[in-house]
Design a protein around this motif. Structure first.
Motif, PDB file in Angstrom:
ATOM      1  N   TRP A  70       2.045  -5.287  -4.821  1.00 42.66           N
ATOM      2  CA  TRP A  70       2.848  -6.082  -3.891  1.00 42.66           C
ATOM      3  C   TRP A  70       4.340  -5.829  -4.070  1.00 42.66           C
ATOM      4  O   TRP A  70       5.081  -5.747  -3.088  1.00 42.66           O
ATOM      5  CB  TRP A  70       2.537  -7.574  -4.042  1.00 42.66           C
ATOM      6  CG  TRP A  70       1.250  -7.943  -3.383  1.00 42.66           C
ATOM      7  CD1 TRP A  70       0.075  -8.256  -4.000  1.00 42.66           C
ATOM      8  CD2 TRP A  70       0.994  -8.022  -1.974  1.00 42.66           C
ATOM      9  NE1 TRP A  70      -0.900  -8.513  -3.069  1.00 42.66           N
ATOM     10  CE2 TRP A  70      -0.363  -8.388  -1.809  1.00 42.66           C
ATOM     11  CE3 TRP A  70       1.763  -7.807  -0.833  1.00 42.66           C
ATOM     12  CZ2 TRP A  70      -0.954  -8.547  -0.569  1.00 42.66           C
ATOM     13  CZ3 TRP A  70       1.166  -7.967   0.402  1.00 42.66           C
ATOM     14  CH2 TRP A  70      -0.171  -8.337   0.530  1.00 42.66           C
ATOM     15  N   GLU A  72       5.824  -3.049  -5.208  1.00 42.39           N
ATOM     16  CA  GLU A  72       6.159  -1.733  -4.666  1.00 42.39           C
ATOM     17  C   GLU A  72       6.107  -1.748  -3.142  1.00 42.39           C
ATOM     18  O   GLU A  72       6.994  -1.208  -2.470  1.00 42.39           O
ATOM     19  CB  GLU A  72       5.223  -0.661  -5.206  1.00 42.39           C
ATOM     20  CG  GLU A  72       5.576   0.722  -4.689  1.00 42.39           C
ATOM     21  CD  GLU A  72       4.702   1.827  -5.232  1.00 42.39           C
ATOM     22  OE1 GLU A  72       4.609   2.871  -4.557  1.00 42.39           O
ATOM     23  OE2 GLU A  72       4.112   1.665  -6.324  1.00 42.39           O
ATOM     24  N   TRP A  73       5.083  -2.369  -2.588  1.00 49.28           N
ATOM     25  CA  TRP A  73       4.962  -2.384  -1.130  1.00 49.28           C
ATOM     26  C   TRP A  73       6.121  -3.147  -0.492  1.00 49.28           C
ATOM     27  O   TRP A  73       6.690  -2.700   0.507  1.00 49.28           O
ATOM     28  CB  TRP A  73       3.624  -2.992  -0.707  1.00 49.28           C
ATOM     29  CG  TRP A  73       3.387  -2.869   0.766  1.00 49.28           C
ATOM     30  CD1 TRP A  73       3.132  -1.733   1.461  1.00 49.28           C
ATOM     31  CD2 TRP A  73       3.402  -3.923   1.712  1.00 49.28           C
ATOM     32  NE1 TRP A  73       2.966  -2.011   2.789  1.00 49.28           N
ATOM     33  CE2 TRP A  73       3.127  -3.360   2.976  1.00 49.28           C
ATOM     34  CE3 TRP A  73       3.603  -5.295   1.617  1.00 49.28           C
ATOM     35  CZ2 TRP A  73       3.068  -4.125   4.132  1.00 49.28           C
ATOM     36  CZ3 TRP A  73       3.531  -6.055   2.769  1.00 49.28           C
ATOM     37  CH2 TRP A  73       3.273  -5.461   4.007  1.00 49.28           C
ATOM     38  N   ASP A  81       9.108   1.461   6.840  1.00 53.15           N
ATOM     39  CA  ASP A  81       7.817   0.827   7.095  1.00 53.15           C
ATOM     40  C   ASP A  81       6.723   1.820   7.477  1.00 53.15           C
ATOM     41  O   ASP A  81       5.774   1.466   8.144  1.00 53.15           O
ATOM     42  CB  ASP A  81       7.953  -0.251   8.168  1.00 53.15           C
ATOM     43  CG  ASP A  81       8.448   0.309   9.484  1.00 53.15           C
ATOM     44  OD1 ASP A  81       8.557  -0.468  10.433  1.00 53.15           O
ATOM     45  OD2 ASP A  81       8.739   1.514   9.571  1.00 53.15           O
ATOM     46  N   GLU A  83       4.817   3.550   5.251  1.00 50.52           N
ATOM     47  CA  GLU A  83       3.773   3.676   4.244  1.00 50.52           C
ATOM     48  C   GLU A  83       2.952   2.392   4.215  1.00 50.52           C
ATOM     49  O   GLU A  83       3.430   1.338   3.817  1.00 50.52           O
ATOM     50  CB  GLU A  83       4.371   3.948   2.867  1.00 50.52           C
ATOM     51  CG  GLU A  83       3.330   4.302   1.843  1.00 50.52           C
ATOM     52  CD  GLU A  83       3.940   4.960   0.622  1.00 50.52           C
ATOM     53  OE1 GLU A  83       3.230   5.755   0.006  1.00 50.52           O
ATOM     54  OE2 GLU A  83       5.085   4.678   0.291  1.00 50.52           O
ATOM     55  N   PHE A  85       0.206  -0.520   3.294  1.00 47.27           N
ATOM     56  CA  PHE A  85      -0.164  -1.206   2.068  1.00 47.27           C
ATOM     57  C   PHE A  85      -1.301  -0.488   1.352  1.00 47.27           C
ATOM     58  O   PHE A  85      -1.296  -0.338   0.131  1.00 47.27           O
ATOM     59  CB  PHE A  85      -0.567  -2.649   2.397  1.00 47.27           C
ATOM     60  CG  PHE A  85      -1.035  -3.435   1.218  1.00 47.27           C
ATOM     61  CD1 PHE A  85      -0.127  -3.916   0.292  1.00 47.27           C
ATOM     62  CD2 PHE A  85      -2.382  -3.698   1.033  1.00 47.27           C
ATOM     63  CE1 PHE A  85      -0.545  -4.644  -0.812  1.00 47.27           C
ATOM     64  CE2 PHE A  85      -2.810  -4.424  -0.065  1.00 47.27           C
ATOM     65  CZ  PHE A  85      -1.896  -4.890  -0.987  1.00 47.27           C
ATOM     66  N   VAL A  88      -0.179   2.381  -0.935  1.00 43.50           N
ATOM     67  CA  VAL A  88       0.411   1.892  -2.190  1.00 43.50           C
ATOM     68  C   VAL A  88      -0.693   1.394  -3.117  1.00 43.50           C
ATOM     69  O   VAL A  88      -0.723   1.711  -4.310  1.00 43.50           O
ATOM     70  CB  VAL A  88       1.445   0.782  -1.916  1.00 43.50           C
ATOM     71  CG1 VAL A  88       1.957   0.171  -3.210  1.00 43.50           C
ATOM     72  CG2 VAL A  88       2.598   1.325  -1.081  1.00 43.50           C
TER      73      VAL A  88
END
Length: 159
Positions: A70, A72-73, A81, A83, A85, A88
């Motif tokens: 969470w 890193e995301w 935006d 990448e 969830f 990750v």
């Protein structure tokens, strides 16, 4: 903490909702999950506690990895935006479940262990033994299942 550890031994065996049971049992005795390492240390060194020890360790690792995902995301979403969830989460799961002999041992030693020590007030007195304890007590299917529960990920298998 000793009462919570003893009660945990009686309550969590063979329970499908083991993560919730760990949390609920600790809370029943007024112990927050951030002190799971203290409960782990209060368990007797031998006997039927291996299952309980594994569940506590899996819970600690799963909750730490969830926080790392969470964090890193949220950092990535703030910057760009593109990448999702899932990407990750997959990256963190791959690092965590890789065989230390073949994979990312440095991730466990330099990233995951210090994060667990910090999150669960586990004093970094004996890093080598703690690292070995973590790695030897992770059941990968149960760990992945718990991480899926905590993150809300939906994993698909190729049939």
């Amino acid at each position: 903490i000793h009462k919570a550890a003893a009660q945990l031994l009686h309550l969590i065996e063979n329970d499908e909702k083991r993560g919730q049971k760990v949390r609920d049992t600790l809370h029943r005795f007024g112990v927050n999950l951030r002190f799971a390492a203290k409960v782990l240390e209060a368990l007797p060194p031998r006997g039927r506690v291996n299952h309980c020890r594994r569940l506590l360790i899996e819970e600690m690792v799963a909750r730490t990895v969830k926080c790392m995902i969470w964090t890193e995301w949220n950092t990535i979403v703030g910057a760009r935006d593109d990448e999702p969830f899932l990407v990750v989460a997959q990256r963190h799961m791959d690092r965590t479940v890789s065989d230390p002999e073949e994979g990312d041992y440095a991730h466990w030693e330099q990233v995951l262990l210090p994060a667990i020590q910090d999150k669960f007030a586990w004093p970094p007195e004996d890093d080598d033994n703690q690292l070995e304890l973590l790695q030897q007590n992770i059941d990968l299917p149960r760990f992945v299942s718990r991480l899926v529960e905590l993150t809300g990920l939906v994993l698909e298998t190729d049939d």
